[in-house]
Design a protein around this motif. Structure first.
Motif, PDB file in Angstrom:
ATOM      1  N   TYR A 166       4.358   3.678 -10.140  1.00 16.40           N
ATOM      2  CA  TYR A 166       4.215   2.310  -9.631  1.00 16.40           C
ATOM      3  C   TYR A 166       3.809   1.406 -10.787  1.00 16.40           C
ATOM      4  N   HIS A 185       5.124   4.103   1.767  1.00 19.85           N
ATOM      5  CA  HIS A 185       4.475   2.815   1.502  1.00 19.85           C
ATOM      6  C   HIS A 185       4.689   1.863   2.670  1.00 19.85           C
ATOM      7  N   HIS A 202       6.969  13.194  -9.680  1.00 18.24           N
ATOM      8  CA  HIS A 202       5.846  12.391  -9.201  1.00 18.24           C
ATOM      9  C   HIS A 202       6.209  10.906  -9.196  1.00 18.24           C
ATOM     10  N   GLN A 205       0.855  -1.179   0.000  1.00 20.76           N
ATOM     11  CA  GLN A 205       0.000   0.000   0.000  1.00 20.76           C
ATOM     12  C   GLN A 205       0.891   1.228   0.000  1.00 20.76           C
ATOM     13  N   ASP A 206       0.478   2.275  -0.725  1.00 22.76           N
ATOM     14  CA  ASP A 206       1.313   3.474  -0.761  1.00 22.76           C
ATOM     15  C   ASP A 206       0.472   4.736  -0.825  1.00 22.76           C
ATOM     16  N   SER A 207       1.168   5.856  -0.689  1.00 22.29           N
ATOM     17  CA  SER A 207       0.501   7.152  -0.650  1.00 22.29           C
ATOM     18  C   SER A 207       0.010   7.605  -2.015  1.00 22.29           C
ATOM     19  N   LEU A 208       0.305   6.829  -3.067  1.00 20.16           N
ATOM     20  CA  LEU A 208      -0.244   7.097  -4.391  1.00 20.16           C
ATOM     21  C   LEU A 208      -1.654   6.532  -4.531  1.00 20.16           C
ATOM     22  N   GLY A 209      -2.069   5.735  -3.542  1.00 22.11           N
ATOM     23  CA  GLY A 209      -3.357   5.074  -3.610  1.00 22.11           C
ATOM     24  C   GLY A 209      -3.284   3.660  -4.136  1.00 22.11           C
ATOM     25  N   ASN A 210      -2.072   3.168  -4.417  1.00 23.42           N
ATOM     26  CA  ASN A 210      -1.925   1.796  -4.901  1.00 23.42           C
ATOM     27  C   ASN A 210      -2.079   0.806  -3.757  1.00 23.42           C
ATOM     28  N   SER A 211      -2.814  -0.237  -4.006  1.00 21.58           N
ATOM     29  CA  SER A 211      -2.979  -1.336  -3.063  1.00 21.58           C
ATOM     30  C   SER A 211      -2.973  -2.625  -3.871  1.00 21.58           C
TER      31      SER A 211
END
Length: 232
Positions: A130, A101, A127, A76-82
């Motif tokens: 991922y 993350h 930016h 999980q990361d602050s880019l919204g990736n899960s």
């Protein structure tokens, strides 16, 4: 010029939930002769117990490549990736100006075993990005299949350096060669198995760095899995 990084000389971090071997200086392991090789800065071999993992932490200006060997790793990361990264899958996170993350074992019953690799970018981006890729056996069976390369490449994951990362899986007795630009250097990490490379014997966890050669020839003495870094 060539130098063997013997598996028994790697650093090690044991924290109950984590057992990690460090090819290069990392964390509490400091060896001035092992500060990385060209833009290859970190190779950590990690095993994490069920349900545990790395809490949220920040990275900046680094390409972070993760390869899951067995089990599954949740990200999980602050880019919204899960995502859940499965065995045989590579994940690349280019940290840019900064990304936070976390990584945890996705299973409550089975350990996860993975490699985490840091590559220093040759150009900066603002930016973070991922991506992930699943490597099939047919792509790497007795050949070096491209995992990651410069962002101009049409295959594999896009790195921010003139570096190419290859994976190969060999059967016992197979021979494999790779050619290099004379200005480039090579770093071969043995994920598993026993091999000879340019006359040097290596086993699981060993690595060989070499410069000023136009290629390498590898002979497998068991089933083997190899990561090769072609470094500018």
């Amino acid at each position: 010029m060539a130098m063997i990084h013997e598996r028994m000389n790697r650093g090690r971090t044991q924290m109950g939930w984590l057992d990690s071997f460090h090819t290069f200086s990392f964390g509490g392991f400091m060896d001035p002769t092992r500060m990385g090789f060209r833009n290859l800065r970190v190779i950590n071999e990690d095993r994490v117990v069920p349900g545990a993992g790395f809490s949220a932490h920040r990275h900046e200006h680094m390409d972070i490549l993760t390869y899951v060997l067995s089990g599954a790793l949740s990200h999980q990361d602050s880019l919204g990736n899960s995502a859940t990264i499965q065995a045989g899958e590579f994940q690349l996170m280019s940290a840019g100006n900064g990304v936070t993350h976390s990584e945890h074992n996705a299973s409550q019953t089975e350990p996860v075993h993975f490699l985490q690799i840091w590559l220093i970018p040759e150009r900066q981006i603002d930016h973070p990005t991922y991506d992930s890729i699943l490597i099939s056996n047919q792509d790497v069976d007795n050949r070096f299949g491209l995992v990651a390369g410069p962002d101009t490449t049409t295959n594999g994951l896009s790195l921010l350096s003139n570096t190419r990362v290859y994976l190969a899986r060999l059967r016992d007795g197979q021979v494999l060669s790779h050619e290099f630009d004379p200005a480039h250097a090579g770093f071969l990490h043995v994920v598993s198995g026993h091999i000879d490379i340019n006359g040097e014997g290596l086993a699981t966890g060993d690595a060989l760095e070499f410069e000023h050669r136009d290629g390498c020839t590898i002979t497998a003495h068991s089933e083997a899995e190899l990561l090769l870094f072609d470094l500018s």
